[in-house]
Design a protein around this motif. Structure first.
Motif, PDB file in Angstrom:
ATOM      1  N   VAL A  15      -2.483   0.246   0.230  1.00 24.82           N
ATOM      2  CA  VAL A  15      -1.175   0.289   0.396  1.00 24.82           C
ATOM      3  C   VAL A  15      -0.390   0.358  -1.068  1.00 24.82           C
ATOM      4  O   VAL A  15      -0.566  -0.481  -1.961  1.00 24.82           O
ATOM      5  N   LEU A  16       0.739   1.116  -0.844  1.00 19.04           N
ATOM      6  CA  LEU A  16       1.748   0.946  -2.076  1.00 19.04           C
ATOM      7  C   LEU A  16       3.007   0.594  -1.554  1.00 19.04           C
ATOM      8  O   LEU A  16       3.523   1.064  -0.358  1.00 19.04           O
ATOM      9  N   PHE A  17       3.648  -0.408  -2.216  1.00 16.61           N
ATOM     10  CA  PHE A  17       4.936  -0.838  -2.009  1.00 16.61           C
ATOM     11  C   PHE A  17       6.026  -0.083  -3.058  1.00 16.61           C
ATOM     12  O   PHE A  17       5.567  -0.327  -4.175  1.00 16.61           O
ATOM     13  N   LEU A  18       6.943   0.704  -2.542  1.00 20.09           N
ATOM     14  CA  LEU A  18       7.751   1.567  -3.533  1.00 20.09           C
ATOM     15  C   LEU A  18       9.172   1.172  -3.232  1.00 20.09           C
ATOM     16  O   LEU A  18       9.782   1.157  -2.066  1.00 20.09           O
ATOM     17  N   CYS A  19       9.802   0.919  -4.482  1.00 20.16           N
ATOM     18  CA  CYS A  19      11.447   0.734  -4.479  1.00 20.16           C
ATOM     19  C   CYS A  19      11.946   1.521  -5.673  1.00 20.16           C
ATOM     20  O   CYS A  19      11.439   2.393  -6.161  1.00 20.16           O
ATOM     21  N   GLY A  20      13.096   1.076  -5.658  1.00 15.33           N
ATOM     22  CA  GLY A  20      14.102   2.015  -6.870  1.00 15.33           C
ATOM     23  C   GLY A  20      13.326   1.791  -8.342  1.00 15.33           C
ATOM     24  O   GLY A  20      12.986   2.502  -8.797  1.00 15.33           O
ATOM     25  N   MET A  21      13.298   0.271  -8.913  1.00 12.64           N
ATOM     26  CA  MET A  21      12.943   0.187 -10.029  1.00 12.64           C
ATOM     27  C   MET A  21      11.589  -0.744 -10.246  1.00 12.64           C
ATOM     28  O   MET A  21      11.266  -1.241 -11.472  1.00 12.64           O
ATOM     29  N   ASN A  22      11.001  -1.233  -9.276  1.00 14.05           N
ATOM     30  CA  ASN A  22       9.665  -2.095  -9.324  1.00 14.05           C
ATOM     31  C   ASN A  22      10.288  -3.256 -10.104  1.00 14.05           C
ATOM     32  O   ASN A  22       9.430  -3.791 -10.809  1.00 14.05           O
ATOM     33  N   ALA A  23      11.143  -3.944  -9.855  1.00 14.36           N
ATOM     34  CA  ALA A  23      11.760  -5.092 -10.434  1.00 14.36           C
ATOM     35  C   ALA A  23      11.751  -6.226  -9.664  1.00 14.36           C
ATOM     36  O   ALA A  23      11.597  -7.397 -10.130  1.00 14.36           O
ATOM     37  N   VAL A  24      12.068  -5.945  -8.186  1.00 11.96           N
ATOM     38  CA  VAL A  24      12.083  -7.333  -7.286  1.00 11.96           C
ATOM     39  C   VAL A  24      11.570  -7.100  -6.039  1.00 11.96           C
ATOM     40  O   VAL A  24      10.466  -7.634  -5.884  1.00 11.96           O
ATOM     41  N   ARG A  25      12.012  -6.131  -5.096  1.00 12.25           N
ATOM     42  CA  ARG A  25      11.339  -6.279  -3.843  1.00 12.25           C
ATOM     43  C   ARG A  25       9.775  -5.714  -3.977  1.00 12.25           C
ATOM     44  O   ARG A  25       8.855  -6.393  -3.191  1.00 12.25           O
ATOM     45  N   SER A  26       9.676  -4.762  -4.346  1.00 15.16           N
ATOM     46  CA  SER A  26       8.310  -4.213  -4.392  1.00 15.16           C
ATOM     47  C   SER A  26       7.042  -5.144  -5.147  1.00 15.16           C
ATOM     48  O   SER A  26       6.100  -5.180  -4.542  1.00 15.16           O
ATOM     49  N   PRO A  27       7.305  -5.719  -6.365  1.00 14.73           N
ATOM     50  CA  PRO A  27       6.481  -6.731  -6.940  1.00 14.73           C
ATOM     51  C   PRO A  27       6.295  -7.721  -5.924  1.00 14.73           C
ATOM     52  O   PRO A  27       5.112  -8.434  -5.831  1.00 14.73           O
ATOM     53  N   MET A  28       7.272  -8.178  -5.297  1.00 14.08           N
ATOM     54  CA  MET A  28       7.051  -9.420  -4.470  1.00 14.08           C
ATOM     55  C   MET A  28       6.400  -9.152  -3.459  1.00 14.08           C
ATOM     56  O   MET A  28       5.436  -9.867  -2.896  1.00 14.08           O
ATOM     57  N   ALA A  29       6.391  -7.828  -2.659  1.00 12.93           N
ATOM     58  CA  ALA A  29       5.811  -7.486  -1.492  1.00 12.93           C
ATOM     59  C   ALA A  29       4.310  -7.447  -1.807  1.00 12.93           C
ATOM     60  O   ALA A  29       3.347  -7.478  -1.220  1.00 12.93           O
ATOM     61  N   ALA A  44      -0.723  -1.802  -4.381  1.00 11.67           N
ATOM     62  CA  ALA A  44      -0.064  -1.684  -5.780  1.00 11.67           C
ATOM     63  C   ALA A  44       1.611  -1.635  -5.340  1.00 11.67           C
ATOM     64  O   ALA A  44       1.746  -1.759  -4.126  1.00 11.67           O
ATOM     65  N   SER A  45       2.224  -1.584  -6.098  1.00 13.82           N
ATOM     66  CA  SER A  45       3.765  -1.383  -6.080  1.00 13.82           C
ATOM     67  C   SER A  45       4.050  -0.531  -7.335  1.00 13.82           C
ATOM     68  O   SER A  45       3.622  -0.437  -8.453  1.00 13.82           O
ATOM     69  N   ALA A  46       4.921   0.210  -7.103  1.00 17.79           N
ATOM     70  CA  ALA A  46       5.738   1.027  -8.052  1.00 17.79           C
ATOM     71  C   ALA A  46       7.440   1.147  -7.912  1.00 17.79           C
ATOM     72  O   ALA A  46       7.718   1.074  -6.625  1.00 17.79           O
ATOM     73  N   GLY A  47       8.154   1.804  -8.890  1.00 15.52           N
ATOM     74  CA  GLY A  47       9.482   2.379  -8.518  1.00 15.52           C
ATOM     75  C   GLY A  47       9.527   3.619  -8.910  1.00 15.52           C
ATOM     76  O   GLY A  47       8.689   4.334  -9.455  1.00 15.52           O
ATOM     77  N   VAL A  48      10.750   4.492  -8.367  1.00 15.79           N
ATOM     78  CA  VAL A  48      10.806   5.636  -8.583  1.00 15.79           C
ATOM     79  C   VAL A  48      11.512   5.850  -9.848  1.00 15.79           C
ATOM     80  O   VAL A  48      11.338   7.041 -10.487  1.00 15.79           O
ATOM     81  N   ARG A  49      11.918   4.950 -10.550  1.00 14.44           N
ATOM     82  CA  ARG A  49      12.420   5.048 -12.062  1.00 14.44           C
ATOM     83  C   ARG A  49      11.901   3.629 -12.547  1.00 14.44           C
ATOM     84  O   ARG A  49      11.657   2.804 -11.922  1.00 14.44           O
ATOM     85  N   ALA A  50      12.148   3.747 -14.133  1.00 17.50           N
ATOM     86  CA  ALA A  50      11.630   2.371 -14.800  1.00 17.50           C
ATOM     87  C   ALA A  50      12.843   1.355 -14.628  1.00 17.50           C
ATOM     88  O   ALA A  50      13.960   1.526 -14.496  1.00 17.50           O
ATOM     89  N   GLY A  51      12.052   0.152 -14.693  1.00 21.03           N
ATOM     90  CA  GLY A  51      13.152  -1.109 -14.489  1.00 21.03           C
ATOM     91  C   GLY A  51      12.699  -2.219 -15.469  1.00 21.03           C
ATOM     92  O   GLY A  51      11.795  -1.916 -16.143  1.00 21.03           O
ATOM     93  N   ILE A  87       2.209   3.754   2.643  1.00 14.88           N
ATOM     94  CA  ILE A  87       3.378   3.585   1.483  1.00 14.88           C
ATOM     95  C   ILE A  87       4.528   3.016   2.279  1.00 14.88           C
ATOM     96  O   ILE A  87       5.099   3.784   3.304  1.00 14.88           O
ATOM     97  N   VAL A  88       4.813   1.807   1.757  1.00 11.79           N
ATOM     98  CA  VAL A  88       5.878   1.191   2.502  1.00 11.79           C
ATOM     99  C   VAL A  88       7.275   1.343   1.526  1.00 11.79           C
ATOM    100  O   VAL A  88       7.132   0.762   0.353  1.00 11.79           O
ATOM    101  N   THR A  89       8.416   2.037   1.792  1.00 11.30           N
ATOM    102  CA  THR A  89       9.545   2.164   0.953  1.00 11.30           C
ATOM    103  C   THR A  89      10.411   1.144   1.158  1.00 11.30           C
ATOM    104  O   THR A  89      10.484   0.696   2.360  1.00 11.30           O
ATOM    105  N   LEU A  90      11.141   0.496   0.207  1.00 11.89           N
ATOM    106  CA  LEU A  90      11.768  -0.782   0.264  1.00 11.89           C
ATOM    107  C   LEU A  90      13.020  -0.281  -0.212  1.00 11.89           C
ATOM    108  O   LEU A  90      13.902  -1.245  -0.356  1.00 11.89           O
ATOM    109  N   ALA A  91      13.422   0.887  -0.553  1.00 12.74           N
ATOM    110  CA  ALA A  91      14.802   1.218  -0.849  1.00 12.74           C
ATOM    111  C   ALA A  91      15.046   2.535  -0.762  1.00 12.74           C
ATOM    112  O   ALA A  91      13.945   3.506  -0.476  1.00 12.74           O
ATOM    113  N   PRO A  92      16.310   3.094  -0.223  1.00 16.42           N
ATOM    114  CA  PRO A  92      16.580   4.394   0.030  1.00 16.42           C
ATOM    115  C   PRO A  92      16.155   5.447  -0.804  1.00 16.42           C
ATOM    116  O   PRO A  92      15.644   6.604  -0.535  1.00 16.42           O
TER     117      PRO A  92
END
Length: 95
Positions: A15-29, A44-51, A87-92
């Motif tokens: 399972v991958l949790f994916l959000c904007g910057m991997n700073a809040v939502r995805s690491p908590m998920a 795992a979790s990641a962001g589409v850009r660095a945070g 893959i669970v997306t947590l941001a548009p």
């Protein structure tokens, strides 16, 4: 990416949790999923850009006895694996 078809009640192997910057939502998920899912499931979790790491996450996770440890935000390019069953997306921007 081709869709995965699971039998009813079956769990994904990864399972991958994916959000904007991997700073809040995805690491908590990620941490909550690690607690709730069997240890045989890769999470795992990641962001589409660095945070930057957000101290808010540490405070919220500590309330539930969880921690990120030394983990810092990462992007998709930082991941060693590039295939996940779910893959669970947590941001548009992560859609």
């Amino acid at each position: 990416m081709a869709g995965l078809t699971l039998a009813p009640g079956a769990l994904p192997r990864s399972v991958l949790f994916l959000c904007g910057m991997n700073a809040v939502r995805s690491p908590m998920a990620e941490q909550l999923a690690r607690r709730m899912l069997p240890p045989t499931i890769f999470v795992a979790s990641a962001g589409v850009r660095a945070g930057e790491r957000d101290p808010f996450v540490d405070a919220v996770l500590a309330e539930d006895g969880l921690t990120l440890g030394e983990r810092h935000p990462r992007t998709l390019d930082d991941l060693e694996d590039d295939y996940f069953d779910l893959i669970v997306t947590l941001a548009p921007e992560a859609h």
